[in-house]
Design an enzyme around this catalytic site. Structure first.
Site, mmCIF file in Angstrom:
data_model
loop_
_atom_site.group_PDB
_atom_site.id
_atom_site.type_symbol
_atom_site.label_atom_id
_atom_site.label_comp_id
_atom_site.label_asym_id
_atom_site.label_seq_id
_atom_site.Cartn_x
_atom_site.Cartn_y
_atom_site.Cartn_z
ATOM 1 N N HIS A 260 0.991 -1.160 0.056
ATOM 2 C CA HIS A 260 0.096 -0.049 -0.072
ATOM 3 C C HIS A 260 0.904 1.430 -0.066
ATOM 4 C CE1 HIS A 260 -3.977 -1.748 0.257
ATOM 5 N NE2 HIS A 260 -3.344 -2.620 1.089
ATOM 6 N N ASP B 211 0.073 6.340 -4.046
ATOM 7 C CA ASP B 211 -0.859 6.060 -5.015
ATOM 8 C C ASP B 211 -1.570 7.198 -5.987
ATOM 9 O OD1 ASP B 211 -1.515 3.900 -3.664
ATOM 10 O OD2 ASP B 211 -2.938 4.426 -2.237
#
Length: 364
Positions: free
Chosen positions: A147, A177
């Site tokens: 992540h 991200d």
């Protein structure tokens, strides 16, 4: 351009581009949302079950979360089970008429589904396929899950995002991200589309979120090359100089002082009514992170604590020196700076919500 070709609206330069979006969560959906904002037809394809995990992340009002709503505007929604042969064939037929396909599965999943790059480019040689992953399609960590926190940790960015105590602070802007995934994907997709429109073949765009963060970790790289990596919170842009830092106000708020250039610092000192500090600036020999810099910073800490955010904001409003209030999200949404970007919209199941539009503006 041929005389009979219609001009595209200046804010819709991607009109006529068809995008198949197989992505989930944040990086891919944000990338395809921006493509939709620029006029592309985006078809978001989810499995018939739970669909995109974002649907149930965070508070859910009625049917879907605000997270999902925020990153999927302007898209058509379609449910397909890609493990089913007939529905997989339906997707392949759609690929023949598409310009772009974006996916964010773990490397190898598309091949296992019979939808890998070799298959897709045979169906449409002009297709641009973008694969977004944490560590790239090849390499030692290609099959590892991750992540944002993992990507920025590997890239050396998280270690730099800390105060003087050295404890890393998690930013609520997901750098891996959004910079590493969404923006890098946009860059690669648009470059590949240009190549296709100029007569080239389609291609696979391989996006490693971690590699992209690493490539943009500029200031720490400069410090390493200079042989002097800065300590925690002690670099030029992380708190090592008084002219570039945040200061707490009397009401517990913060002012952002970005007077990095000497001219801005000297104007800032005028507003602070401290002309004696004008010559104590890094461009005049003050050592970054040094004792003098920290002494001046301590004086500014005491000075800013005397007045409220509103009072300091009023004092600096007419001064051109890069000193501004640190706003909350709620305040930013209602600031005149974003009047043409931010709006309140009505969602069929979610009711009234804030929406932030396309930040890239096109003018004819």
């Amino acid at each position: 351009m041929k005389p009979d070709q219609p001009l595209m609206p200046p804010d819709q330069p991607l009109r006529g581009i068809r995008v198949l979006d197989l992505t989930r969560l944040l990086p891919g959906p944000v990338a395809t949302m921006h493509l939709a904002d620029m006029g592309a037809e985006v078809i978001k394809i989810e499995d018939p079950g739970a669909g995109d995990y974002a649907r149930s992340m965070g508070p859910v009002r009625n049917q879907v979360s605000q997270f999902f709503v925020a990153v999927n505007r302007g898209k058509q929604l379609l449910r397909l089970d890609l493990k089913d042969a007939a529905q997989r064939a339906q997707l392949l037929a759609m690929v023949e008429q598409a310009d772009v396909l974006v996916e964010s599965f773990r490397p190898g999943v598309m091949d296992k589904l019979g939808l890998g790059w070799r298959v897709l480019k045979q169906r449409n040689p002009r297709l641009v396929m973008c694969a977004i992953s944490g560590y790239g399609q090849q390499g030692p960590l290609a099959q590892q899950a991750g992540h944002d926190i993992n990507y920025i940790g590997y890239a050396g960015m998280l270690a730099q995002n800390c105060a003087s105590d050295g404890v890393p602070v998690l930013p609520n802007l997901q750098i891996g991200d959004l910079l590493g995934g969404a923006q890098a994907a946009l860059q690669g997709i648009l470059a590949a589309l240009v190549a296709v429109k100029m007569g080239g073949a389609g291609r696979l765009v391989d996006i490693s979120m971690t590699a992209t963060v690493m490539a943009h970790n500029i200031m720490p790289l400069v410090a390493v090359n200079n042989g002097a990596p800065a300590g925690a919170g002690a670099d030029l842009l992380t708190g090592g100089v008084p002219c570039y830092s945040v200061y707490r106000t009397a009401d517990g708020r913060y002012m952002a002082v970005g007077a990095l250039e000497l001219k801005f610092w000297q104007t800032c000192c005028d507003v602070l009514q401290r002309p004696d500090l004008k010559q104590r600036h890094w461009q005049l020999g003050q050592q970054v992170g040094g004792a003098d810099a920290m002494a001046v910073k301590a004086e500014l800490i005491e000075l800013f604590a005397r007045r409220t955010l509103a009072e300091w904001s009023a004092s600096f409003a007419a001064a051109d020196c890069c000193v501004t209030p640190v706003l909350s999200t709620e305040e930013a949404l209602q600031h005149p700076l974003f009047a043409t970007l931010v709006s309140q919209r009505e969602h069929p199941s979610e009711g009234l919500y804030w929406s932030v539009g396309q930040p890239v503006q096109f003018h004819g």
